[in-house]
Design an enzyme around this catalytic site. Structure first.
Site, mmCIF file in Angstrom:
data_model
loop_
_atom_site.group_PDB
_atom_site.id
_atom_site.type_symbol
_atom_site.label_atom_id
_atom_site.label_comp_id
_atom_site.label_asym_id
_atom_site.label_seq_id
_atom_site.Cartn_x
_atom_site.Cartn_y
_atom_site.Cartn_z
ATOM 1 N N GLU A 129 -6.853 -6.373 2.484
ATOM 2 C CA GLU A 129 -7.353 -5.383 3.450
ATOM 3 C C GLU A 129 -6.470 -5.302 4.695
ATOM 4 O O GLU A 129 -6.948 -5.105 5.808
ATOM 5 C CB GLU A 129 -8.807 -5.685 3.856
ATOM 6 C CG GLU A 129 -9.778 -5.717 2.710
ATOM 7 C CD GLU A 129 -9.744 -4.446 1.860
ATOM 8 O OE1 GLU A 129 -9.334 -3.398 2.375
ATOM 9 O OE2 GLU A 129 -10.117 -4.523 0.674
ATOM 10 N N GLY A 130 -5.186 -5.434 4.496
ATOM 11 C CA GLY A 130 -4.232 -5.375 5.597
ATOM 12 C C GLY A 130 -3.925 -6.769 6.085
ATOM 13 O O GLY A 130 -4.746 -7.414 6.736
#
Length: 596
Positions: free
Chosen positions: A440-441
């Site tokens: 998620e980044g």
């Protein structure tokens, strides 16, 4: 066998005493959020995660998922546990009632998500991803799409995923190659390969609703040409039940460091039928609804692994006898003292506790802002909450997960060699926590997002949504003698955060590498000050409760001691982080790539 006891008492303290959710009955969904209702929900939620889900954590880690000709089987007991979770109505706890949910506040859902992730992080990802996909459809879908998909996703009969990453592109989604060719009847043919798709294929639901990023031929180059599509595993028939198998298959599952109980899939799309979600070429706008929810959820995962690792380390440290206390024998009836008598063991445990309780408060405050964005009665309040979330999301995602991994390892250290052995469960917590820093980044990207986009946003107004309440609390309590142990360290650290912010603005405008080089230290400073703000408020409440003669004296006394530990032993790191920021980018950037 590892243990887990849901921290219901502490969650109730945060929801009721710190955040005062029972005083927000003017917002939809909060009418029934009384202390009694919250207690009942958390108590029942604790039962299912402790009794049904947690015993499968090591099972899932040992067995993992299995792939056979495109079909994925989850570990023993997962499907039965999911059915029990679904039948109990837990999948739709904070979804709108019109789609079969219970319509309760998101902040309560955040509490339950922490408990689920501590009990079994891999299992919790299945309903967690569905919730994120549902949120994207709820916000960006047509009325028909909402009617077709949300009731079954809310009930848990169907699950959901997000499909972003491709073999050649992760963060830079503008490089993606998956195509969406327009067809008649407003459909598209989706073709391409996605990797690292959590819960992309499994045996727990009747249908899987994939949200897939792809490019429509002829659209703008780069990220501006990306669109988002609903691609169900089974196309719905005339009765809106799963019918014909769509052109989407699981090519394989990844063999990973951790979260073995969750299927991480390579997904192949071959002329799969897809339906545009939101506007063409505006896919990132819709996907960010899911991604931002996922980033907050991943931050909670980091907290959850620190919490469960801490609980097991406490149990072991009280039971394990080894050596004698350096200040004198504490257990003369035993051959040695329990290791919890040793200062360094206590340092490890208190670091875990000070982080988890402070992070829980901050995470639930963020969860409350999600409710404010959707339900605050006036537009100004909704905007302020949205801006606040913009600032806080990268901090929670990166700081919580960095600390979650570090403190899972710190708790593991209390076990000595036993912590390295599978049967004790500690090494699984460390392995499972590691992914939270990456997906998620990756956390470095979160730091760049914070300094490059979130702080300058709205001419700094977003940043002020956090700075103003911290400053107001400091000014309000500066002269209170009972608060000096908390306010002075908070005030000094807050001043250093402000100094670091000004430094970033000045140097970063002249040379962007200066901002990039300082970004990780700045984000951690921000996280420490944010936890300090939470701890100062909790210490004040605890002191007031004790002065009022609260029944649970031990709980509030422990809260005060833990707060003092945080301000004496953890928040001083802000000073060294500022020194590192001040060093600039020169030594990072002056070497040629070939010199590494």
């Amino acid at each position: 066998m590892p243990i887990y006891n849901a921290p219901v008492k502490d969650i109730k303290f945060v929801l009721n005493d710190l955040l005062g959710v029972d005083k927000m009955s003017n917002m939809p969904g909060f009418e029934d959020a009384t202390p009694d209702m919250i207690d009942a929900i958390l108590t029942e939620g604790a039962k299912i995660v402790e009794d049904v889900v947690q015993p499968l954590n090591q099972v899932g880690d040992t067995e993992g998922c299995t792939w056979n000709d495109g079909e994925v089987t989850t570990p023993t007991g997962f499907k039965e546990a999911y059915d029990a979770y679904r039948e109990g109505g837990w999948t739709g706890i904070d979804m709108p009632e019109e789609y079969g949910g219970q319509g309760l506040p998101h902040v309560i859902g955040t509490s339950l998500a922490e408990m689920m992730s501590s009990a079994n992080m891999a299992f919790g990802m299945y309903p967690g991803l569905t919730h994120g996909a549902s949120a994207a459809i709820l916000k960006h879908g047509t009325d028909e799409q909402k009617r077709m998909y949300l009731p079954k996703m809310t009930s848990g009969d169907w699950s959901g995923t997000m499909n972003l990453t491709e073999p050649h592109c992760g963060t830079d989604l503008g490089l993606m190659r998956t195509k969406a060719v327009p067809q008649e009847y407003d459909t598209y043919k989706i073709s391409g390969t996605k990797i690292f798709i959590s819960a992309g294929e499994h045996d727990m639901t009747d249908n899987i609703i994939h949200l897939v990023l792809a490019k429509i031929p002829g659209g703008p180059d780069g990220i501006k040409g990306v669109s988002l599509f609903i691609v169900p595993k089974f196309i719905l028939d005339e009765n809106e039940n799963p019918g014909e198998r769509n052109g989407v298959t699981c090519g394989s599952i990844e063999h990973k460091m951790g979260i073995h109980g969750n299927s991480t899939c390579v997904m192949n799309y071959e002329d799969a039928t897809g339906y545009l979600l939101g506007d063409a070429h505006k896919g990132m706008r819709a996907m960010f609804t899911m991604m931002n929810a996922a980033r907050l959820g991943v931050g909670i995962q980091g907290l959850s692994q620190a919490e469960v690792a801490y609980q097991n380390a406490v149990e072991y440290s009280k039971d394990r006898i080894q050596g004698r206390s350096i200040s004198g024998v504490k257990a003369p009836e035993k051959a040695a003292d329990p290791i919890i008598v040793h200062p360094d063991i206590r340092r490890n445990l208190l670091m875990c506790r000070a982080f988890t309780e402070g992070a829980r408060a901050l995470g639930l405050w963020a969860g409350l802002q999600v409710d404010m964005v959707e339900k605050h009665p006036d537009a100004e309040g909704r905007q302020a909450a949205d801006e606040f979330l913009g600032i806080l999301t990268p901090v929670i995602k990166a700081y919580f997960t960095d600390m979650g991994f570090e403190l899972a390892a710190t708790a593991q250290q209390c076990f000595g060699g036993h912590g390295y052995i599978h049967e004790w469960g500690m090494e699984q917590f460390v392995r499972d926590a590691r992914i939270t820093q990456i997906y998620e980044g990756a956390n470095g990207i979160q730091a760049l997002d914070l300094v490059g986009r979130k702080i300058p946003a709205n001419l700094g107004r977003s940043l002020r949504q956090f700075f103003h309440p911290v400053d107001a609390f400091i000014q309000e309590n500066m002269m209170n003698p009972d608060m000096k142990d908390y306010i002075m360290p908070l005030a000094k650290s807050f001043a250093k955060l402000q100094q670091g912010t000004a430094m970033l603005a000045e140097k970063g405008m002249k040379n962007p590498d200066e901002a990039g080089a300082a970004s990780t230290e700045y984000l951690r400073m921000f996280g420490l000050v944010a936890l300090g703000y939470m701890w100062a408020q909790m210490a004040k409440i605890a002191k007031e409760k004790l002065a009022e003669g609260a029944e649970d004296k031990e709980f509030f006394e422990t809260k005060i001691v833990t707060a003092r530990f945080f301000f004496e032993r953890m928040i001083p790191d802000v000073s060294s982080l500022l020194v590192k920021m001040s060093a600039g980018s020169r030594t990072m950037m002056e070497l040629d790539a070939e010199a590494f």
